[in-house]
Scaffold this active site. Sequence first.
Site, mmCIF file in Angstrom:
data_model
loop_
_atom_site.group_PDB
_atom_site.id
_atom_site.type_symbol
_atom_site.label_atom_id
_atom_site.label_comp_id
_atom_site.label_asym_id
_atom_site.label_seq_id
_atom_site.Cartn_x
_atom_site.Cartn_y
_atom_site.Cartn_z
ATOM 1 N N HIS A 51 49.486 46.411 37.644
ATOM 2 C CA HIS A 51 49.085 46.453 36.234
ATOM 3 C C HIS A 51 47.564 46.365 36.099
ATOM 4 O O HIS A 51 46.956 47.082 35.305
ATOM 5 C CB HIS A 51 49.753 45.333 35.435
ATOM 6 C CG HIS A 51 51.183 45.590 35.099
ATOM 7 N ND1 HIS A 51 51.570 46.518 34.173
ATOM 8 C CD2 HIS A 51 52.330 45.046 35.587
ATOM 9 C CE1 HIS A 51 52.892 46.536 34.091
ATOM 10 N NE2 HIS A 51 53.373 45.653 34.943
ATOM 11 N N GLU A 63 43.861 35.032 32.905
ATOM 12 C CA GLU A 63 45.220 34.575 33.203
ATOM 13 C C GLU A 63 45.406 33.173 32.639
ATOM 14 O O GLU A 63 44.684 32.246 33.008
ATOM 15 C CB GLU A 63 45.466 34.610 34.709
ATOM 16 C CG GLU A 63 45.411 36.028 35.254
ATOM 17 C CD GLU A 63 45.645 36.113 36.747
ATOM 18 O OE1 GLU A 63 45.827 35.063 37.401
ATOM 19 O OE2 GLU A 63 45.640 37.238 37.264
#
Length: 170
Positions: A51, A63
């Site tokens: 991705h 993240e």
Amino acid sequence: MTGKISLILGGARSGKSRFAEKLVVQTDAPRLYLATAQAFDSEMERRIASHKQDRGSSWTTIEEPIHLAEALSLHSAQSNIILVDCLTLWLSNLMGHDLPIEQEFDKLLTALSKLPGPVILVSNEVGQGIVPENALARAFRDHAGKLHQRIAEISEEVYFITAGLPQKLK
């Protein structure tokens, strides 16, 4: 798109993330990808890496599997756009850490209402199938449905994606 909230719903592999990414790249704003996934095995590590590679270097990836409201508040600016992918993984993380779900939802909704820049939230619609046979799966489905309703209520745009085809609901 200043302060605009968009919600993209769909089933697994429906094309919702790709659709959300297309919405982002239509703008000239700096692109932030706020990822809630965690790599607990090698297959998930490969998915995440794939991705990232597909998005390319024009995206900044952040993240944050748990503290979504805080990450949004920290990184949102009038000049950028944030794509959150995805809310159901975030919910799984909250449940896995036995965190107070409703309080976390409240924190997220409060943060969303105060963001200076636009955000697109992606989530899996899980409430259209049969009633799960176990209590944990039913709780997850119920929490996801409540979260989707709350976010849809404050969103300027809501889309449902089926087989890569967007349906604008709001």
